[in-house]
Design an enzyme around this catalytic site. Structure first.
Site, PDB file in Angstrom:
ATOM      1  CG  ASP A   1      26.896  50.331  10.867  1.00 53.15           C
ATOM      2  OD1 ASP A   1      26.779  51.223  11.720  1.00 53.15           O
ATOM      3  OD2 ASP A   1      27.458  49.243  11.096  1.00 53.15           O
TER       4      ASP A   1
ATOM      5  CB  CYS B   1      20.198  50.588  13.452  1.00 48.22           C
ATOM      6  SG  CYS B   1      18.811  50.879  12.312  1.00 48.22           S
TER       7      CYS B   1
ATOM      8  CE  LYS C   1      28.574  47.797  14.485  1.00 46.74           C
ATOM      9  NZ  LYS C   1      27.753  47.910  13.277  1.00 46.74           N
TER      10      LYS C   1
ATOM     11  CB  SER D   1      27.716  45.333   5.719  1.00 42.07           C
ATOM     12  OG  SER D   1      26.317  45.400   5.635  1.00 42.07           O
TER      13      SER D   1
END
EC number: 4.2.1.9
Length: 611
Positions: free
Chosen positions: A81, A122, A124, A517
């Protein structure tokens, strides 16, 4: 008695062709009849949180085979991301979650695997694998790659701790010289692992501990530390034990849906609130609960957020503590222990170790046990050496941090706030709710009323912020960035970071139907539901409208009369619920995601009525 799923392709004369192919993968005669266990890896060289996972599947597989199983590894995709942030790549991040879930289902069901070990890390990837585990409901153990060490550098002759967000924020701050930006950039992300704060990746890996699907230490043990290797070895052994209990002893209590019950989801959400985790976890827990057919909703989150205190503040909510400090303070078992003592935890939920969560707390909470091995485990610390190698150091703190009054993890009595670190707000602009990370909001702006300034995309908002259009007192509206409207519901880290970099972090609010985020802090309110593209009131806001935000009372209101809103709605119905004058190239893959996506209050999962 359940039979091995893999028997479909390994038993009987008519499966000679399938067995021939299995033999070509290395299986021997005596392997047919053993459980075939999928080792679901996510190694990639694109992502620092996954760059060290290449050999992890082999570690797990060796333990599976030594314990009597057959290990077969495959890989899923993984999006970084941070690298995808701030451009069109971010549109693909959330959709990748569902693609990962589907790909795991496809591989596991196509080959009739009996169980799986999910090697994630991480943002997703853990949620996608979690959704798949709930959907498939076969024995599963999660083990992640672990957090990276916090960065460290000297600025003005002072040693400071850093993370990714510092690099982003300082680069936009015109008062910071190029040399300092360069020093921060080169120091912020020093090792392999998921970014060092309580961002989305680490939040989700912590929540798998609370759900009972991963081992103690999974969320907090550094990726670089030698002790983390044992988590992978134990996961390999334990998945075979779970297979035996289910397939040989008919013990369905080891299945993911039996472990991740509604009570377990409440435990996970309570942990998230207590540690001020990423708002993205709300989205992912809602999605996983739907896959598990658990009735866990925004109403449950609202209820829990009103009674669970904030027991830990970690970057980005403070620059004092990072994940390495959470581990030193006893990790997730320590936070769960404080929740248990405050009567805010369901202690009878099960875990993949065969214990209840209460029994695990009794064994691993550093304030309860004198076991030297446990204390040694939680003294595992950073080495301060740049590396992409897992298990490459064995440094330890001299002591654990068991200070529950002033330490990284607090007791309820000494909580950072008796109100939790996440809150759901509702009102006429968010009839189905929106989410704010209260742990990252300054007390001076817990109540805020300001004038709306409306942007139809993240890119337009960034241009407006950096171009001086946004001023103190504004409520920045970024709309048509939800699951449908984006499509893809991209993160808004750059707008919030730039607001802070120009000194408006405590002077403005931001409201979006997109998301943030895990690195976001400030009065940043996301997941506004219904989203603009679905006819949500956020699509009716105009420049200059007053918006009142009241976090203590969980309220957010657009101060426009119902009559005026009705007129605006009729006008918008005639125009269509689309952003004005936005130029954005949208691929067929993203169009498909947007077509089926629900709003954030449903986890942005597929709308089954459209299938």
């Amino acid at each position: 008695m359940p039979i091995l799923r893999s028997a479909t392709s390994t038993q009987g004369r008519n499966m000679a062709g399938a067995r021939a192919l299995w033999r070509a993968t290395g299986m021997k005669e005596n392997d047919f009849g053993k459980p075939i266990i999928a080792v679901v890896n996510s190694f990639t060289q694109f992502v620092p949180g996954h760059v060290h996972l290449r050999d992890m599947g082999k570690l797990v597989a060796e333990q599976i085979e030594a314990a009597g199983g057959v290990a077969k590894e495959f890989n899923t995709i993984a999006v970084d991301d941070g690298i995808a942030m701030g451009h069109g790549g971010m549109l693909y991040s959330l959709p990748s979650r569902d693609l990962i879930a589907d790909s795991v289902e496809y591989m596991v069901n196509a080959h009739c695997a009996d169980a799986m070990v999910c090697i994630s890390n991480c943002d997703k990837i853990t949620p996608g694998m979690l959704m798949a585990a709930m959907r498939l409901n076969i024995p599963a153990v999660f083990v992640s790659g672990g957090p990276m060490e916090a960065g460290k550098t000297k600025l003005s002759n002072q040693l400071i701790k850093l993370d990714l967000v510092d690099a982003m924020m300082k680069s936009a701050d015109k008062t910071v010289c190029d040399d300092d930006v360069d020093a921060i950039e080169k120091s912020a992300c020093p090792t392999c692992g998921s970014c060092s704060g309580m961002f989305t990746a680490n939040s989700m890996n912590c929540l798998t501990e609370a759900l009972g699907l991963s081992l103690p230490g999974n969320g907090s043990m550094l990726a670089t530390h030698a002790d983390r290797k044992e988590l992978f070895l134990t996961a390999g052994r334990q998945i075979v034990e779970l297979c035996k209990r289910y397939y040989e002893q008919d013990d369905a209590s080891v299945l993911p849906r039996s472990i991740a019950t509604k009570a377990a989801f409440e435990n996970a959400m309570s942990l998230d609130i207590a540690m001020g985790g990423s708002t993205n976890t709300v989205l992912h827990l809602l999605a996983a609960a739907q896959e598990a057919e658990v009735d866990f909703t925004m109403a449950d989150i609202d209820r829990l957020s009103r009674k669970v205190p904030c027991l830990s503040k970690v970057a980005p909510n403070t620059n004092k503590y990072h994940m390495e400090d959470v581990h030193r303070a006893g990790g997730i078992m320590a936070i769960l222990g404080e929740l248990e003592r405050a009567d805010l935890l369901h202690s009878d939920t099960r875990t993949v170790l065969g214990m209840t969560i209460g029994e695990q707390i009794a064994k691993y909470d550093i304030t309860l046990t004198k076991d030297e091995a446990v204390h040694k485990f939680f003294r595992a610390g950073p080495a301060g050496i740049r590396t992409t190698k897992a298990f490459s150091q064995d440094c330890r703190w001299d002591t654990v941090d068991d200070d529950r009054q002033n330490g990284c993890i607090r007791s309820k009595e000494f909580a950072y706030s008796q109100d939790g670190g996440l809150a759901m707000l509702t009102g006429n602009i968010a009839l189905d709710g929106c989410i704010v990370k209260t742990a990252g909001v300054d007390e001076s702006i817990l109540k805020f009323t300001g004038d709306a300034i409306v942007f139809e995309s993240q890119e337009e908002a960034v241009e407006g912020i950096l171009g001086g259009k946004v001023r103190a007192g504004h409520v920045v509206i970024i709309r048509y960035e939800g699951p449908k409207g984006g499509p893809g519901m991209q993160e808004m880290l750059y707008p919030t970071t730039y607001l802070k970099s120009i000194g408006l972090g405590k002077e403005c609010a931001l409201l979006t139907d997109g998301r943030f985020s895990g690195g976001t802090s400030g009065l940043s309110i996301g997941h506004c539901s219904p989203e603009a593209a679905s006819g949500g009131t956020i699509g009716l806001v105009r420049d200059g409208d007053k918006i009142a935000i009241d976090i203590p009372n969980r309220s957010i209101q657009l101060l426009v009369s119902d009559e005026e809103l009705a007129v605006r709605r009729a006008e918008q119905d005639a125009k269509g619920w689309k952003p004005a004058n936005r130029q954005r190239e949208v691929s067929m893959a993203l169009k498909m995601f947007g077509h089926f996506a629900t709003s954030a209050d449903k986890g942005a999962v597929r709308d089954k009525t459209k299938l």
